[in-house]
Design a protein around this motif. Structure first.
Motif, PDB file in Angstrom:
ATOM      1  N   THR A  44       0.811  -1.232   0.162  1.00  0.00           N
ATOM      2  CA  THR A  44       0.012   0.110   0.012  1.00  0.00           C
ATOM      3  C   THR A  44       0.915   1.191  -0.074  1.00  0.00           C
ATOM      4  O   THR A  44       2.144   1.290   0.485  1.00  0.00           O
ATOM      5  CB  THR A  44      -0.999   0.065   1.100  1.00  0.00           C
ATOM      6  N   GLY A  45       0.228   2.356  -0.636  1.00  0.00           N
ATOM      7  CA  GLY A  45       0.928   3.680  -0.429  1.00  0.00           C
ATOM      8  C   GLY A  45       2.003   3.929  -1.589  1.00  0.00           C
ATOM      9  O   GLY A  45       2.986   4.769  -1.566  1.00  0.00           O
ATOM     10  N   ILE A  46       1.903   3.190  -2.438  1.00  0.00           N
ATOM     11  CA  ILE A  46       2.972   3.117  -3.373  1.00  0.00           C
ATOM     12  C   ILE A  46       2.867   4.114  -4.765  1.00  0.00           C
ATOM     13  O   ILE A  46       3.732   4.677  -5.409  1.00  0.00           O
ATOM     14  CB  ILE A  46       3.038   1.630  -4.019  1.00  0.00           C
ATOM     15  N   GLY A  47       1.498   4.650  -4.395  1.00  0.00           N
ATOM     16  CA  GLY A  47       1.206   5.594  -5.874  1.00  0.00           C
ATOM     17  C   GLY A  47       1.459   7.077  -5.608  1.00  0.00           C
ATOM     18  O   GLY A  47       1.432   7.820  -6.611  1.00  0.00           O
ATOM     19  N   ASN A  48       1.814   7.563  -4.388  1.00  0.00           N
ATOM     20  CA  ASN A  48       1.935   9.024  -4.145  1.00  0.00           C
ATOM     21  C   ASN A  48       3.287   9.502  -4.037  1.00  0.00           C
ATOM     22  O   ASN A  48       3.584  10.328  -3.295  1.00  0.00           O
ATOM     23  CB  ASN A  48       1.049   9.592  -3.110  1.00  0.00           C
ATOM     24  N   TRP A  49       4.312   8.775  -4.376  1.00  0.00           N
ATOM     25  CA  TRP A  49       5.617   9.100  -4.265  1.00  0.00           C
ATOM     26  C   TRP A  49       6.074  10.243  -5.269  1.00  0.00           C
ATOM     27  O   TRP A  49       5.640  10.212  -6.548  1.00  0.00           O
ATOM     28  CB  TRP A  49       6.726   7.787  -4.597  1.00  0.00           C
ATOM     29  N   ALA A  50       7.176  10.977  -4.974  1.00  0.00           N
ATOM     30  CA  ALA A  50       7.531  11.966  -5.783  1.00  0.00           C
ATOM     31  C   ALA A  50       8.432  11.485  -7.036  1.00  0.00           C
ATOM     32  O   ALA A  50       9.016  10.297  -6.650  1.00  0.00           O
ATOM     33  CB  ALA A  50       8.489  12.996  -4.974  1.00  0.00           C
ATOM     34  N   MET A 133       5.262   7.744   1.240  1.00  0.00           N
ATOM     35  CA  MET A 133       6.534   8.633   1.420  1.00  0.00           C
ATOM     36  C   MET A 133       6.395   8.815   3.011  1.00  0.00           C
ATOM     37  O   MET A 133       7.430   8.599   3.629  1.00  0.00           O
ATOM     38  CB  MET A 133       6.545   9.756   0.668  1.00  0.00           C
ATOM     39  N   PHE A 134       5.532   8.958   3.724  1.00  0.00           N
ATOM     40  CA  PHE A 134       5.416   9.423   4.894  1.00  0.00           C
ATOM     41  C   PHE A 134       5.819   8.379   5.888  1.00  0.00           C
ATOM     42  O   PHE A 134       6.567   8.427   6.734  1.00  0.00           O
ATOM     43  CB  PHE A 134       3.901  10.056   5.351  1.00  0.00           C
ATOM     44  N   ASN A 135       5.601   7.034   5.654  1.00  0.00           N
ATOM     45  CA  ASN A 135       5.716   5.974   6.448  1.00  0.00           C
ATOM     46  C   ASN A 135       7.007   5.500   6.374  1.00  0.00           C
ATOM     47  O   ASN A 135       7.982   5.276   7.301  1.00  0.00           O
ATOM     48  CB  ASN A 135       4.890   4.696   6.076  1.00  0.00           C
ATOM     49  N   ILE A 137       9.465   7.939   5.914  1.00  0.00           N
ATOM     50  CA  ILE A 137      10.034   9.014   6.916  1.00  0.00           C
ATOM     51  C   ILE A 137       9.827   8.584   8.237  1.00  0.00           C
ATOM     52  O   ILE A 137      10.765   8.983   8.873  1.00  0.00           O
ATOM     53  CB  ILE A 137       9.623  10.203   6.583  1.00  0.00           C
ATOM     54  N   GLN A 138       8.565   8.066   8.587  1.00  0.00           N
ATOM     55  CA  GLN A 138       8.283   7.616  10.142  1.00  0.00           C
ATOM     56  C   GLN A 138       9.118   6.632  10.532  1.00  0.00           C
ATOM     57  O   GLN A 138       9.960   6.933  11.611  1.00  0.00           O
ATOM     58  CB  GLN A 138       6.917   7.271  10.010  1.00  0.00           C
ATOM     59  N   GLN A 139       9.529   5.757   9.696  1.00  0.00           N
ATOM     60  CA  GLN A 139      10.204   4.224  10.096  1.00  0.00           C
ATOM     61  C   GLN A 139      11.734   4.771  10.140  1.00  0.00           C
ATOM     62  O   GLN A 139      12.330   4.390  10.786  1.00  0.00           O
ATOM     63  CB  GLN A 139       9.728   3.224   9.093  1.00  0.00           C
ATOM     64  N   SER A 140      12.127   5.500   8.950  1.00  0.00           N
ATOM     65  CA  SER A 140      13.657   5.644   8.978  1.00  0.00           C
ATOM     66  C   SER A 140      13.966   6.914   9.796  1.00  0.00           C
ATOM     67  O   SER A 140      15.348   6.919  10.042  1.00  0.00           O
ATOM     68  CB  SER A 140      13.996   5.923   7.603  1.00  0.00           C
ATOM     69  N   TYR A 141      13.367   7.825  10.198  1.00  0.00           N
ATOM     70  CA  TYR A 141      13.738   8.865  10.881  1.00  0.00           C
ATOM     71  C   TYR A 141      12.990   9.545  12.070  1.00  0.00           C
ATOM     72  O   TYR A 141      13.628   9.653  13.103  1.00  0.00           O
ATOM     73  CB  TYR A 141      13.923   9.839   9.914  1.00  0.00           C
ATOM     74  N   LEU A 142      11.912   9.562  11.784  1.00  0.00           N
ATOM     75  CA  LEU A 142      10.914  10.158  12.880  1.00  0.00           C
ATOM     76  C   LEU A 142      10.952   9.208  14.106  1.00  0.00           C
ATOM     77  O   LEU A 142      11.442   9.577  15.411  1.00  0.00           O
ATOM     78  CB  LEU A 142       9.510  10.371  12.467  1.00  0.00           C
ATOM     79  N   SER A 143      10.780   7.894  13.946  1.00  0.00           N
ATOM     80  CA  SER A 143      10.695   6.900  15.006  1.00  0.00           C
ATOM     81  C   SER A 143      12.067   6.755  15.528  1.00  0.00           C
ATOM     82  O   SER A 143      12.291   6.431  16.761  1.00  0.00           O
ATOM     83  CB  SER A 143      10.105   5.668  14.843  1.00  0.00           C
ATOM     84  N   GLY A 165       1.801   6.981  14.386  1.00  0.00           N
ATOM     85  CA  GLY A 165       0.363   7.230  14.621  1.00  0.00           C
ATOM     86  C   GLY A 165       0.013   8.669  15.113  1.00  0.00           C
ATOM     87  O   GLY A 165      -1.204   8.883  15.237  1.00  0.00           O
ATOM     88  N   LYS A 166       0.892   9.166  15.577  1.00  0.00           N
ATOM     89  CA  LYS A 166       0.697  10.786  16.061  1.00  0.00           C
ATOM     90  C   LYS A 166       1.382  11.907  15.303  1.00  0.00           C
ATOM     91  O   LYS A 166       1.080  12.839  15.305  1.00  0.00           O
ATOM     92  CB  LYS A 166       0.993  10.729  17.739  1.00  0.00           C
ATOM     93  N   ALA A 167       2.515  11.529  14.760  1.00  0.00           N
ATOM     94  CA  ALA A 167       3.420  12.614  13.992  1.00  0.00           C
ATOM     95  C   ALA A 167       2.734  13.234  13.068  1.00  0.00           C
ATOM     96  O   ALA A 167       2.991  14.251  13.212  1.00  0.00           O
ATOM     97  CB  ALA A 167       4.774  11.931  13.565  1.00  0.00           C
ATOM     98  N   TYR A 168       2.096  12.434  12.230  1.00  0.00           N
ATOM     99  CA  TYR A 168       1.489  13.294  11.084  1.00  0.00           C
ATOM    100  C   TYR A 168       0.551  14.389  11.431  1.00  0.00           C
ATOM    101  O   TYR A 168       0.568  15.435  11.180  1.00  0.00           O
ATOM    102  CB  TYR A 168       0.840  12.275  10.181  1.00  0.00           C
ATOM    103  N   GLN A 169      -0.236  14.043  12.251  1.00  0.00           N
ATOM    104  CA  GLN A 169      -1.503  15.152  12.824  1.00  0.00           C
ATOM    105  C   GLN A 169      -0.765  16.130  13.735  1.00  0.00           C
ATOM    106  O   GLN A 169      -1.132  17.268  13.831  1.00  0.00           O
ATOM    107  CB  GLN A 169      -2.468  14.546  13.755  1.00  0.00           C
ATOM    108  N   ALA A 170       0.278  15.861  14.310  1.00  0.00           N
ATOM    109  CA  ALA A 170       1.241  16.781  15.073  1.00  0.00           C
ATOM    110  C   ALA A 170       2.043  17.922  14.194  1.00  0.00           C
ATOM    111  O   ALA A 170       2.372  18.890  14.487  1.00  0.00           O
ATOM    112  CB  ALA A 170       2.121  16.114  16.036  1.00  0.00           C
TER     113      ALA A 170
END
Length: 238
Positions: A44-50, A133-135, A137-143, A165-170
């Motif tokens: 999932t999430g493969i379609g919105n990559w830059a 893309m966001f996941n 970033i979440q997995q590789s850096y934010l977390s 689960g909280k970073a995007y909304q924050a």
């Protein structure tokens, strides 16, 4: 003349029979094709990559960030993927479902297969994986880095929770409490986003801590451009 024709036909028959022998076929296939990797799962999430990034199955040699071999992942309408990559060189020591940049340089890994001792087909049953893309970033850096101070323990610096689960909304579209007139992540405008500022500048007015020193050389080459491209591509969650 008849003897010559008969001898020629006999030789041709012998050659065809030898080529059809199972043992000879396997030896030729092994030397020519080598190892292969077959990936199956729901992606999932493969379609919105830059532009400039590829979600791929890729092989890497030891201590090399550039893929020796890769094949882009394609999914059906339901997100199911079934991809086979052949001709994997013997020197490849790691096969991954990962993100590559336009230079085929490794950006981050979603799944890595154990290939030790495997000489034929490497099976990659990945289940369901979010490769947005966001996941990434979440997995590789934010977390792994940011959440150490922002939410992973009892401390939530600046009231900013960057755990999964909280970073995007924050962050996205949220006014910064520290930098007046700026959003933490301003979609389509990386340079004016506080997230970009603190990771790319040693000092940011209103921010007391130097976040720039926390950025490794490897992250500066791969993760920081990924974050900027994500923001400039609309800062989508999926």
């Amino acid at each position: 003349m008849k003897r010559i024709i008969f001898a020629s036909l006999s030789l041709l028959t012998l050659c065809l029979t030898s080529c059809d022998d199972g043992r000879i076929y396997k030896e030729v296939a092994y030397d020519t094709v080598g190892r292969s990797a077959k990936l199956e799962g729901k992606i999932t999430g493969i379609g919105n990559w830059a532009e400039g990034y590829t979600i791929a199955i890729a092989g890497f040699t030891e201590d090399d960030d550039y893929a020796s071999i890769s094949k882009a992942i394609q999914v059906d309408d339901e997100g199911n993927a079934s991809v086979t990559m052949t001709n994997i060189p013997d020197e490849v020591t790691s096969v991954q479902l990962c993100v590559l940049d336009r230079l085929r340089r490794h950006v981050m890994t979603f799944y890595e297969a154990d290939i030790e001792g495997i000489r034929d087909t490497i099976r990659m049953e990945v289940g369901t994986i979010n490769v947005s893309m966001f996941n990434a970033i979440q997995q590789s850096y934010l977390s792994t880095t940011c959440a150490n101070c922002h939410g992973a323990s009892n401390r939530t610096a600046a009231g900013l929770d960057l755990t999964e689960g909280k970073a995007y909304q924050a962050m996205v579209g949220v006014d910064s409490k520290k930098v007046e007139g700026k959003k933490i992540v301003d979609p389509n405008d990386a340079e004016n986003s506080v997230l970009h500022m603190v990771l790319n500048q040693e000092t940011v007015e209103g921010i007391s801590m130097n976040h720039f020193d926390l950025v490794s050389e490897k992250n500066a080459q791969s993760i920081l451009p990924l974050i900027d491209n994500w923001i400039n591509n609309g800062a989508k969650e999926e």
